[in-house]
Design a protein around this motif. Structure first.
Motif, short mmCIF file in Angstrom:
data_model
loop_
_atom_site.label_atom_id
_atom_site.label_comp_id
_atom_site.label_asym_id
_atom_site.label_seq_id
_atom_site.Cartn_x
_atom_site.Cartn_y
_atom_site.Cartn_z
N GLN A 53 0.84 -1.09 0.06
CA GLN A 53 -0.05 0.05 0.08
C GLN A 53 0.86 1.22 0.02
O GLN A 53 2.08 1.20 0.18
CB GLN A 53 -0.87 -0.02 1.33
CG GLN A 53 -1.88 -1.06 1.24
CD GLN A 53 -2.72 -1.18 2.44
OE1 GLN A 53 -2.51 -0.28 3.57
NE2 GLN A 53 -3.92 -2.11 2.61
N ALA A 54 0.23 2.32 -0.41
CA ALA A 54 1.11 3.59 -0.09
C ALA A 54 1.73 3.95 1.02
O ALA A 54 0.86 3.30 2.08
CB ALA A 54 -0.05 4.91 -0.52
N GLY A 55 3.03 4.36 1.15
CA GLY A 55 3.48 4.28 2.31
C GLY A 55 4.47 3.20 2.75
O GLY A 55 5.15 3.23 3.74
N ASP A 56 4.41 2.12 2.21
CA ASP A 56 5.20 0.84 2.30
C ASP A 56 6.58 1.16 1.59
O ASP A 56 6.40 2.02 0.80
CB ASP A 56 4.42 -0.48 1.93
CG ASP A 56 3.32 -0.80 2.63
OD1 ASP A 56 3.07 -0.31 3.96
OD2 ASP A 56 2.48 -1.68 2.41
N SER A 57 7.49 0.41 1.94
CA SER A 57 8.67 0.41 1.22
C SER A 57 9.04 -0.74 0.70
O SER A 57 9.20 -1.92 1.15
CB SER A 57 9.76 1.17 2.33
OG SER A 57 9.57 0.16 3.44
N ILE A 58 10.14 -0.53 -0.27
CA ILE A 58 10.91 -1.46 -0.87
C ILE A 58 12.52 -1.11 -0.83
O ILE A 58 12.68 0.19 -0.71
CB ILE A 58 10.32 -1.97 -2.30
CG1 ILE A 58 10.43 -0.54 -3.48
CG2 ILE A 58 8.96 -2.60 -2.58
CD1 ILE A 58 10.66 -1.09 -4.72
N ALA A 59 13.14 -1.79 -1.11
CA ALA A 59 14.79 -1.56 -1.18
C ALA A 59 14.96 -1.98 -2.38
O ALA A 59 14.70 -3.23 -2.87
CB ALA A 59 15.30 -2.16 -0.02
N SER B 276 14.63 0.33 7.17
CA SER B 276 13.46 1.10 6.18
C SER B 276 12.13 0.34 6.38
O SER B 276 11.32 0.70 5.76
CB SER B 276 14.26 0.87 4.87
OG SER B 276 14.25 -0.25 4.35
N ALA B 277 12.28 -0.78 7.07
CA ALA B 277 10.78 -1.55 6.92
C ALA B 277 10.44 -1.98 5.62
O ALA B 277 9.43 -2.41 5.43
CB ALA B 277 9.75 -0.88 7.58
N ALA B 278 11.46 -2.34 4.68
CA ALA B 278 11.08 -2.79 3.26
C ALA B 278 10.87 -4.32 3.38
O ALA B 278 11.50 -5.14 4.04
CB ALA B 278 12.48 -2.70 2.57
N LYS B 279 9.74 -4.68 3.08
CA LYS B 279 9.38 -5.85 2.85
C LYS B 279 9.59 -6.85 1.78
O LYS B 279 9.34 -8.03 1.60
CB LYS B 279 7.83 -5.96 2.91
CG LYS B 279 7.14 -5.43 4.38
CD LYS B 279 5.74 -5.08 4.35
CE LYS B 279 5.42 -4.48 5.64
NZ LYS B 279 3.62 -4.24 5.39
#
Length: 516
Positions: A58-64, A106-109
């Motif tokens: 969702q918007a606000g989530d992060s990826i690396a 970064s909380a990247a999932k």
């Protein structure tokens, strides 16, 4: 929509969509013979955004993203932004443990990697239950091309304060700090690009890594304003010059050591570089002699930026307009307020040396999850205006041009005297047999600290370290003399060309210990 300096706000994914409608067949990305026009780029970006939404992001989530420059890297970056997500681009040179720290911070999932990073990080990522996706299809089990969704993403409204990316200030050693930058900040970079000639007909050659703020300052306006970006996975001076001539490149961002290696090539003057409109540099000391050589032999303007990834104010030197100011980094940009303060946080007048602090419309929100580090980086004036501390020592002249001395942490205090390594490096660089130099401070029982030089010889040079050290010490004051000079095959540098003085200090300490 026509982008002007007065356009209030837009975002890169929307600009890509606009270019796809108005000039869809124009080249957007080029690398190693592969080319995507704006229509294809926009379609692929849609596929990335739709795939992320399909997977529950969702918007606000992060990826690396961690790997060398590539077209899939660019697609992932822009696609995540279209989905309203935050991108954490990470340095492949980081240790596996450092990467894990940044990924978790970064909380990247989901982490996208190329083959080299996958091989280095794979086992460590598995131990920490971090999911890796192959962006170069080197791993068929989690291949980027198979992951893409053949669908249209759900539109996301993006506002200026929403986070665009998290760039980490460290990752090889020390405690990495995530610098959160907003869409509003990045929009200012795109908008400012108009002034420098970025636009529909520009061709920008990029050889610095996409995880670096240095690169994004050129990458974003090039695509945002409808131009063409040519990517190099790894810098090579000869290949760079061939591509520049072949593609009729108009813009480029290079760090000083890259300029140095290009200008040192014996065949440099054989290349047709007449298409160049503007060249840029930032991220490391840019010596006046090198700037002068570029102005003399390389067509087009030359602009040096000085600033921080944290965004606390920037200076700009248009070297082609101020050839008498090449030893400076220029003046603060419009709406950028930069000052110099002493050790007690008291503001200093022009001509006085102190720490540089800056305020700008493009300041970081803060360091991710590190409020205490954010507070340490801030300085407030008497009216409560927020500034970011640069950690650099410098002074403004009466005309408002800033001359940098050194990083505060690199300043040498020897016998109670402040010694600026940059002053010593400037003199050492005059030796005809030296190609690259740096000076560090090391521990001394007698003086607290004492200067030590490191140098790389020019090809074919026939001299020794002792002779160079004696030559140097005859030319400087007693307090500035080098304790010794060490010759080396190369200086340790970061991916964007900064000499890693901390590595040299650690190396010296391990080999020699404390000096007398």
């Amino acid at each position: 929509m026509t982008i002007t300096l007065e356009t209030p706000f837009s975002v890169l994914p929307d600009l890509i969509a606009l270019h796809a409608k108005t000039r869809g067949s124009h080249p957007a990305l080029i690398q190693d013979g592969q080319q995507l026009d704006y229509a294809a780029l926009n379609s692929k970006v849609d596929q990335v955004a739709a795939a992320l939404q399909r997977d529950g992001f969702q918007a606000g989530d992060s990826i690396a993203i961690c790997g060398s420059n590539s077209i899939p890297y660019a697609l992932l970056y822009i696609g995540a932004l279209r989905a309203g997500m935050v991108v954490a681009p990470l340095a492949p040179s980081s240790t596996p443990e450092g990467l894990v720290t940044m990924i978790k911070d970064s909380a990247a999932k989901l982490v996208f990697v190329d083959q080299a990073v996958d091989q280095a990080l794979g086992k460590t990522a598995e131990q920490h239950q971090i999911k890796l996706m192959s962006m170069d299809d080197s791993c068929t089990e989690n291949a980027f091309s198979q992951w893409l969704a053949d669908a249209t993403p759900t539109p996301v409204t993006i506002t200026p304060e929403m986070p665009f990316n998290i760039i980490y200030s460290s990752g090889t050693t020390g405690d990495p700090k995530g610098i959160v930058q907003s869409h509003g900040m990045r929009w200012s970079h795109i908008q400012r690009g108009i002034v420098f000639g970025y636009g529909p007909e520009c061709v920008t050659l990029i050889s610095t890594p996409l995880y670096s703020n240095t690169t994004l300052v050129s990458f974003l306006p090039s695509l945002g304003l409808g131009g063409t970006v040519a990517l190099m996975a790894k810098f090579d001076a000869a290949k760079y010059l061939k591509l520049a001539e072949q593609l009729s490149v108009t813009h480029t961002m290079l760090v000083p050591v890259q300029y140095q290696r290009i200008m040192a090539r014996e065949d440099f003057d054989q290349y047709d570089l007449s298409s160049f409109h503007m060249k840029f540099s930032t991220s490391a000391p840019f010596h006046a002699e090198l700037k002068a050589d570029i102005l003399k032999r390389w067509p087009g303007g030359l602009i040096e930026f000085y600033g921080m990834t944290e965004g606390g104010g920037s200076c700009m030197l248009a070297a082609h307009q101020f050839p008498d100011k090449l030893a400076t980094v220029g003046k603060p940009l419009e709406n950028h307020d930069m000052r110099v303060i002493d050790e007690d946080g008291v503001e200093l007048p022009a001509g006085e040396i102190g720490e540089v602090v800056g305020h700008s419309p493009a300041m970081m929100t803060g360091y991710l999850n590190k409020p205490e580090k954010t507070a340490e980086a801030e300085w407030y004036d008497a009216e409560g205006k927020r500034f970011i501390r640069t950690g650099d020592v410098g002074r403004f002249d009466e005309e408002g041009f800033l001359t940098l001395m050194d990083r505060r942490k690199d300043m040498i205090i020897s016998g109670g005297f402040n010694i600026y390594p940059s002053d010593l490096e400037q003199e050492l660089r005059k030796h005809p047999d030296l190609q690259e130099v740096t000076v560090i401070g090391v521990q001394s029982r007698s003086w607290g600290e004492t200067p030590v030089g490191y140098a790389v010889l020019r090809p074919g040079a026939n001299t020794d370290a002792q002779a160079i050290c004696e030559w140097f010490n005859e030319r400087v004051g007693k307090t500035q003399r080098l304790n010794r000079l060490i010759l080396t095959d190369e200086l340790p540098r970061s991916a964007i060309g900064k000499v890693l003085k901390r590595e040299l200090r650690d190396q010296f300490q391990a080999q020699y210990g404390e000096l007398d």
